[in-house]
Motif scaffolding. Structure first.
Motif, mmCIF file in Angstrom:
data_model
loop_
_atom_site.group_PDB
_atom_site.id
_atom_site.type_symbol
_atom_site.label_atom_id
_atom_site.label_comp_id
_atom_site.label_asym_id
_atom_site.label_seq_id
_atom_site.Cartn_x
_atom_site.Cartn_y
_atom_site.Cartn_z
ATOM 1 N N LYS A 37 25.441 43.113 33.536
ATOM 2 C CA LYS A 37 26.591 42.555 34.261
ATOM 3 C C LYS A 37 26.161 42.009 35.618
ATOM 4 O O LYS A 37 26.635 40.956 36.061
ATOM 5 C CB LYS A 37 27.665 43.625 34.440
ATOM 6 N N MET A 38 25.259 42.720 36.278
ATOM 7 C CA MET A 38 24.774 42.284 37.587
ATOM 8 C C MET A 38 23.989 40.985 37.457
ATOM 9 O O MET A 38 24.166 40.046 38.245
ATOM 10 C CB MET A 38 23.898 43.376 38.192
ATOM 11 N N ARG A 39 23.148 40.905 36.440
ATOM 12 C CA ARG A 39 22.329 39.717 36.221
ATOM 13 C C ARG A 39 23.203 38.494 35.933
ATOM 14 O O ARG A 39 22.900 37.380 36.340
ATOM 15 C CB ARG A 39 21.365 39.972 35.053
ATOM 16 N N ASP A 40 24.314 38.716 35.241
ATOM 17 C CA ASP A 40 25.227 37.623 34.890
ATOM 18 C C ASP A 40 26.210 37.291 36.015
ATOM 19 O O ASP A 40 27.033 36.382 35.866
ATOM 20 C CB ASP A 40 26.017 37.982 33.631
ATOM 21 N N GLY A 41 26.166 38.035 37.112
ATOM 22 C CA GLY A 41 27.065 37.773 38.227
ATOM 23 C C GLY A 41 28.487 38.204 37.987
ATOM 24 O O GLY A 41 29.416 37.714 38.643
ATOM 25 N N ARG A 42 28.688 39.182 37.091
ATOM 26 C CA ARG A 42 30.046 39.616 36.769
ATOM 27 C C ARG A 42 30.549 40.733 37.680
ATOM 28 O O ARG A 42 31.720 41.086 37.625
ATOM 29 C CB ARG A 42 30.113 40.088 35.303
ATOM 30 N N VAL A 43 29.675 41.292 38.493
ATOM 31 C CA VAL A 43 30.080 42.409 39.364
ATOM 32 C C VAL A 43 29.466 42.221 40.744
ATOM 33 O O VAL A 43 28.414 41.597 40.898
ATOM 34 C CB VAL A 43 29.624 43.774 38.782
ATOM 35 N N LEU A 44 30.142 42.774 41.763
ATOM 36 C CA LEU A 44 29.497 42.972 43.058
ATOM 37 C C LEU A 44 28.678 44.240 43.000
ATOM 38 O O LEU A 44 27.497 44.259 43.311
ATOM 39 C CB LEU A 44 30.539 43.058 44.164
ATOM 40 N N ARG A 45 29.313 45.343 42.615
ATOM 41 C CA ARG A 45 28.612 46.592 42.423
ATOM 42 C C ARG A 45 29.255 47.394 41.297
ATOM 43 O O ARG A 45 30.469 47.617 41.280
ATOM 44 C CB ARG A 45 28.619 47.469 43.690
ATOM 45 N N SER A 46 28.408 47.808 40.363
ATOM 46 C CA SER A 46 28.755 48.916 39.476
ATOM 47 C C SER A 46 28.290 50.183 40.179
ATOM 48 O O SER A 46 27.185 50.196 40.722
ATOM 49 C CB SER A 46 28.058 48.785 38.120
ATOM 50 N N VAL A 47 29.111 51.215 40.173
ATOM 51 C CA VAL A 47 28.752 52.445 40.886
ATOM 52 C C VAL A 47 28.792 53.609 39.905
ATOM 53 O O VAL A 47 29.817 53.864 39.255
ATOM 54 C CB VAL A 47 29.705 52.710 42.055
ATOM 55 N N VAL A 48 27.657 54.296 39.789
ATOM 56 C CA VAL A 48 27.573 55.498 38.971
ATOM 57 C C VAL A 48 28.288 56.640 39.703
ATOM 58 O O VAL A 48 28.002 56.905 40.867
ATOM 59 C CB VAL A 48 26.117 55.884 38.696
ATOM 60 N N VAL A 49 29.194 57.280 39.010
ATOM 61 C CA VAL A 49 29.887 58.451 39.571
ATOM 62 C C VAL A 49 29.483 59.665 38.763
ATOM 63 O O VAL A 49 29.575 59.684 37.529
ATOM 64 C CB VAL A 49 31.414 58.253 39.541
ATOM 65 N N LEU A 50 29.020 60.708 39.456
ATOM 66 C CA LEU A 50 28.538 61.908 38.789
ATOM 67 C C LEU A 50 29.542 63.048 38.975
ATOM 68 O O LEU A 50 30.332 63.065 39.923
ATOM 69 C CB LEU A 50 27.172 62.307 39.337
#
Length: 361
Positions: free
Chosen positions: A348-361
């Motif tokens: 998604k990041m490579r395709d420019g679809r997100v600013l940030r995906s954030v992992v939540v633990l």
């Protein structure tokens, strides 16, 4: 006794990342163990996975993180179990030649944990930027853990550990944007939008966002862009000059890091203007400019390392601005994901679809 935790590991160059069980030691002298609560998926992690940083595989990825101190090692002062922290990938040593000259943001001997985190078979892991926070727990040097206001939600707070600080600092510290300045920012991803936000907060009169994606340009206005330029079908140099009385911007920030964007930024400046490069180029990229133009246009060409920040000074300030509503950290969080979704987040990041995906633990 080592802690067994789940973590995201890049085992081989270019191969999909893997969720593995790793061993994290108890903290030794000058170290702290951090229970990670959230960690952003940054382009730098993808660079590590693809071997664009170095070839010290296997890597423990993740570095844009917030969490809580689990335990501290001998000699650690100022931190205690339960403290809420954002992790920094630079921790000024105070003793190197740059620190002694009063420039700790350029520290040449930044601290990291000395004990290795390992795979179950004992293979040492190379933690991304000395952190390795796509993990339930990680071991860092005490100087890398910066206490901040615990009212900031970790999904947002962790982002100042890398991308937001890099972009914001590129404008405020490296570019020294001041009241009334005109600013152009090339590239409206996470770092570019943070530069836009920083320029706006610093009092820029005009902040021009430049990108090839209308969706990103629309988003840039949320962070303070006053004008937008789509450079896919428009000459961005002429467009920026047209928006600045024919002169060019006082400060231009290249948040892409490619030869073509650097050249655009160079000529997009007003005479004696400042160019700040914060986008990270590939190792084989080259730039060629006429030497007479370097001389005759004057000004300053700067690289911004981590936004020339002091984490202990700047992280709490940015969190305070977030909590007061002046810095929209929530706007950078496109989605929250689980630890086993990092590989899809890279796509998604490579395709420019997100600013940030954030992992939540």
């Amino acid at each position: 006794m080592p802690h067994e935790v789940h973590a995201v590991v890049a085992a081989k160059q270019g191969a999909p990342v893997e969720l593995q069980t790793i061993l994290v030691p108890d903290p030794g002298p000058g170290e702290v163990l951090v229970a990670v609560q959230a960690c952003g998926v940054c382009h730098t992690d993808l660079h590590y996975r693809d071997g664009a940083i170095n070839d010290e595989f296997p890597f423990l990825l993740g570095h844009e993180a917030a969490g809580v101190i689990d335990s501290v090692g001998p000699g650690v002062t100022g931190l205690a179990p339960g403290d809420y922290v954002v992790l920094a990938w630079r921790a000024p040593c105070g003793n190197c030649r740059s620190c002694r000259r009063g420039r700790p943001w350029y520290c040449f001997d930044s601290g990291n944990a000395t004990q290795p985190m390992t795979l179950r078979d004992g293979t040492p892991l190379a933690p991304a930027l000395g952190i390795g926070a796509f993990a339930e727990k990680t071991l860092v040097a005490a100087g890398q853990a910066v206490k901040v206001d615990p009212n900031a939600r970790p999904e947002a707070a962790g982002l100042i550990g890398c991308g937001v600080m890099a972009g914001y600092g590129a404008a405020v510290h490296t570019g020294a944007v001041g009241s009334g300045d005109t600013v152009a920012v090339i590239g409206c991803g996470g770092v570019g939008n943070a530069a836009i936000a920083g320029a706006s907060i610093a009092g820029a009169r005009r902040v021009i966002a430049v990108d090839i994606d209308d969706r990103k340009l629309d988003g840039a206005t949320r962070f303070g862009a006053t004008h937008t330029v789509n450079s896919r079908g428009t000459d961005p140099i002429e467009a920026v000059r047209g928006l600045t009385g024919g002169h060019g911007a006082d400060v231009v920030i290249d948040a892409v890091g490619r030869p073509e964007t650097y050249r655009q930024a160079f000529y997009m400046r007003d005479l004696a203007g400042t160019l700040v490069q914060v986008g990270v180029p590939e190792p084989d990229m080259r730039i060629e400019l006429p030497l007479i133009d370097l001389f005759s246009r004057g000004g300053a060409l700067k690289s911004s390392w981590y936004g020339d920040c002091l984490p202990s000074r700047d992280f709490p300030v940015l969190i305070d601005r977030y909590l007061s509503g002046r810095l929209d950290l929530d706007g950078f969080v496109t989605e929250t994901i689980a630890l086993d979704e990092v590989e899809s987040a890279f796509d998604k990041m490579r395709d420019g679809r997100v600013l940030r995906s954030v992992v939540v633990l």
